[in-house]
Design an enzyme around this catalytic site. Structure first.
Site, PDB file in Angstrom:
ATOM      1  N   ARG A 119      -0.781  11.671  46.394  1.00 42.55           N
ATOM      2  CA  ARG A 119      -0.624  11.488  44.955  1.00 42.55           C
ATOM      3  C   ARG A 119      -1.659  12.293  44.188  1.00 42.55           C
ATOM      4  NH1 ARG A 119       0.209   5.715  43.672  1.00 42.55           N
ATOM      5  NH2 ARG A 119       2.262   6.499  44.188  1.00 42.55           N
ATOM      6  N   TYR A 120      -2.886  12.250  44.647  1.00 42.30           N
ATOM      7  CA  TYR A 120      -3.972  12.959  43.972  1.00 42.30           C
ATOM      8  C   TYR A 120      -4.157  14.326  44.626  1.00 42.30           C
ATOM      9  CZ  TYR A 120      -5.259   8.381  42.044  1.00 42.30           C
ATOM     10  OH  TYR A 120      -5.262   7.186  41.388  1.00 42.30           O
ATOM     11  N   ARG A 123      -6.793  14.133  48.059  1.00 42.68           N
ATOM     12  CA  ARG A 123      -6.900  13.040  49.022  1.00 42.68           C
ATOM     13  C   ARG A 123      -5.551  12.384  49.258  1.00 42.68           C
ATOM     14  NH1 ARG A 123      -8.572  12.246  44.034  1.00 42.68           N
ATOM     15  NH2 ARG A 123      -8.627  10.248  42.953  1.00 42.68           N
ATOM     16  N   CYS A 132      -0.826  -6.963  59.376  1.00 43.03           N
ATOM     17  CA  CYS A 132      -2.032  -7.504  58.774  1.00 43.03           C
ATOM     18  C   CYS A 132      -2.407  -8.784  59.507  1.00 43.03           C
ATOM     19  CB  CYS A 132      -1.796  -7.819  57.300  1.00 43.03           C
ATOM     20  SG  CYS A 132      -1.884  -6.373  56.249  1.00 43.03           S
ATOM     21  N   CYS A 136      -1.387 -11.582  52.583  1.00 40.20           N
ATOM     22  CA  CYS A 136      -1.886 -12.071  51.295  1.00 40.20           C
ATOM     23  C   CYS A 136      -0.692 -12.329  50.393  1.00 40.20           C
ATOM     24  CB  CYS A 136      -2.803 -11.034  50.650  1.00 40.20           C
ATOM     25  SG  CYS A 136      -4.200 -10.599  51.691  1.00 40.20           S
ATOM     26  N   CYS A 139       0.156  -9.558  47.879  1.00 44.36           N
ATOM     27  CA  CYS A 139       0.258  -8.183  48.413  1.00 44.36           C
ATOM     28  C   CYS A 139       1.120  -7.302  47.513  1.00 44.36           C
ATOM     29  CB  CYS A 139       0.879  -8.209  49.808  1.00 44.36           C
ATOM     30  SG  CYS A 139       0.958  -6.552  50.537  1.00 44.36           S
ATOM     31  N   ARG A 141       2.344  -4.535  48.471  1.00 42.47           N
ATOM     32  CA  ARG A 141       3.400  -3.953  49.306  1.00 42.47           C
ATOM     33  C   ARG A 141       4.242  -5.063  49.931  1.00 42.47           C
ATOM     34  NH1 ARG A 141      -1.136  -0.572  50.961  1.00 42.47           N
ATOM     35  NH2 ARG A 141      -1.220   1.071  49.390  1.00 42.47           N
ATOM     36  N   ASP A 300      -0.666  -5.603  40.306  1.00 41.33           N
ATOM     37  CA  ASP A 300       0.474  -4.692  40.136  1.00 41.33           C
ATOM     38  C   ASP A 300       1.755  -5.421  39.719  1.00 41.33           C
ATOM     39  OD1 ASP A 300      -0.864  -2.342  40.788  1.00 41.33           O
ATOM     40  OD2 ASP A 300      -0.537  -2.621  42.938  1.00 41.33           O
ATOM     41  N   ASP A 337      -3.346   0.354  38.201  1.00 35.07           N
ATOM     42  CA  ASP A 337      -2.637   1.377  38.955  1.00 35.07           C
ATOM     43  C   ASP A 337      -1.312   1.601  38.218  1.00 35.07           C
ATOM     44  OD1 ASP A 337      -2.299   3.241  40.950  1.00 35.07           O
ATOM     45  OD2 ASP A 337      -2.769   1.842  42.570  1.00 35.07           O
ATOM     46  N   LYS A 344      -4.637   5.407  39.442  1.00 39.82           N
ATOM     47  CA  LYS A 344      -5.476   4.369  38.847  1.00 39.82           C
ATOM     48  C   LYS A 344      -6.050   4.823  37.508  1.00 39.82           C
ATOM     49  CE  LYS A 344      -6.713   3.004  43.484  1.00 39.82           C
ATOM     50  NZ  LYS A 344      -6.036   4.150  44.140  1.00 39.82           N
TER      51      LYS A 344
END
Ligand code: PLP
Length: 433
Positions: A119-120, A123, A132, A136, A139, A141, A300, A337, A344
């Site tokens: 995206r950037y 990086r 995981c 969570c 989450c 995702r 998000d 984000d 971000k």
């Protein structure tokens, strides 16, 4: 062992049981996936209707909690417990709000190779595991949680590595997931060595919640592997001071002692940490453990997270309560984000109150309003991008010229452009026809 879990404080266990408890494999083998087990271990009983709701929620979004993490729940008030809220499903997850999105960050659209999100400019994010230790509830995702088909094979990992190898602009690789520490030591060792061997990869970062939900996974062997691949940075996700236990502290110390800079990315969560006092206690505990608060994320727009979302104002209020009031090192950057993949965006209270030709009016954290006088004689060097003849010495040897974009382009002396106009701007469109 499990039955008495919530009474455990670690000190009163027979030695062999303590050894089991401290073994991450034991923790993973005893991961809690069903409602009955939660009730049994916490010694609570849900109403039949509540149990039914939880069951329906789990069918859509599976549950996974380590015995260790569940043991942190305060059973006297579990409904309001920050650990319980992050670990145990809530029927509200099934409510899809009008602005909720399946993939709010458009990660799937920005993926040039399996697992890679580029995206950037310099990086990439590399999803190396869909597993995981805990799922969570907040989450971002959520769409992929429990999706076994999404665990990348070695071949897929190899494709991701190949993309990075043939893309020289990538100087920073962030391993994420899922949790990279759910990979075996050997696989992680191989993956890190492959990335480390790529000349243009200057640094590797690992994003993991293992120090919070499965600190036992931070073993001496794991740390010995990580140490070989410096510069290696780790970002973790503590969201509440209660999560920084004695066990977590000792594991953070092992990582810090191995020379790994530690950062923390909290998520602002309604009912968990949407309080300046809680956040201040958290950031203080983190810096005491050599963990630098890095980001505070606005929650998000993922489906099923509506009940976790706060106003943006709550985040600004928290940042306002930290800046100036406590160590600058303890203040994270509050970010949203951007939906659609914009990345971000930092959000700050306003400190610049006004501005004239040679004065800047500022306010500080106490509300004091002050004037900064700009120099009368400042002669900026006009930039023509010819660093060879410039009196400012760059001489990096390999200083490459880069394309200037965004607001930085509007500010650059050598750029003609003075306006950024969104695509399909109607007003401009009318002019052209
Ligand atoms: C967060 C993120 C990064 C890293 O951002 P930093 O601000 O450098 O920490 C990189 N790629 C993606 C897709 C991200 O979401």
């Amino acid at each position: 062992m499990l039955q008495s879990m919530n009474k455990i404080n670690g000190d009163n266990l027979p030695e062999y049981k303590q050894q089991q408890w401290d073994d991450w494999r034991w923790q993973v083998a005893h991961i809690i996936r069903d409602v009955e087990m939660v009730e049994r271990l916490l010694g609570v009983q849900f109403a039949q209707s509540h149990r039914q709701e939880l069951q329906e929620t789990i069918e859509r979004f599976p549950m996974r909690v380590t015995p260790y993490y569940l043991s942190l729940v305060d059973t006297d008030d579990y409904r309001n417990d920050p650990v319980f809220i992050q670990a145990v499903p809530n029927r509200a997850e099934l409510i899809v709000g009008p602005h909720d999105l399946v993939d709010p960050l458009s990660e799937d659209a920005d993926s040039p190779a399996p697992g890679i999100i580029h995206r950037y400019p310099d990086r990439v994010l590399f999803h190396v595991s869909n597993l995981c230790a805990m799922y969570c509830r907040h989450c971002t995702r959520k769409r992929k949680v429990g999706d076994v088909d999404q665990i990348p094979s070695v071949e897929e990992l190899q494709e991701g590595i190949n993309y990075i190898r043939k893309t020289p602009v990538v100087r920073d690789v962030l391993l994420s997931g899922g949790d990279p520490f759910m990979l075996s030591d050997d696989l992680l060792d191989w993956l890190l060595s492959e990335l480390h061997a790529i000349p243009h990869v200057e640094m590797i970062r690992i994003g993991t919640r293992v120090p919070v939900v499965l600190p036992q996974r931070i073993t001496r062997n794991l740390v010995a592997i990580l140490k070989k691949y410096h510069p290696l940075w780790i970002n973790t996700q503590f969201n509440h001071p209660r999560e920084v236990t004695a066990t977590a502290s000792s594991k953070l110390a092992m990582l810090a002692d191995a020379g790994i800079p530690l950062g923390n990315q909290s998520v602002l969560l309604a009912g968990v940490n949407d309080c300046p006092r809680i956040m201040k206690a958290l950031v203080h505990k983190l810096v005491r453990n050599r963990v630098r608060p890095y980001y505070l994320y606005q929650c998000d727009l993922s489906e099923g997270l509506t009940h976790f979302r706060t106003s943006v104002g709550k985040g600004v209020e928290i940042i306002e309560s930290l800046i100036g009031h406590t160590s600058g090192l303890a203040v994270p950057t509050y970010v949203i984000d951007a939906p659609g993949g914009g990345g971000k965006i930092p959000i700050m209270p306003h400190y610049l109150i006004s501005w004239s030709n040679d004065k800047v009016i500022l306010r500080n954290y106490e509300g004091v309003i002050t004037t900064y006088y700009e120099p009368e004689a400042y002669k900026p060097v006009r930039c023509d991008q010819n660093c060879e003849t410039c009196r400012l010495s760059l001489r990096l040897g390999s200083a490459e010229e880069t394309k200037t974009i965004g607001i930085a382009q509007l500010l650059a002396d050598y750029e003609e452009n003075s306006t950024l106009i969104p695509e399909n701007n109607e007003r401009v469109g009318r002019r052209e026809t």
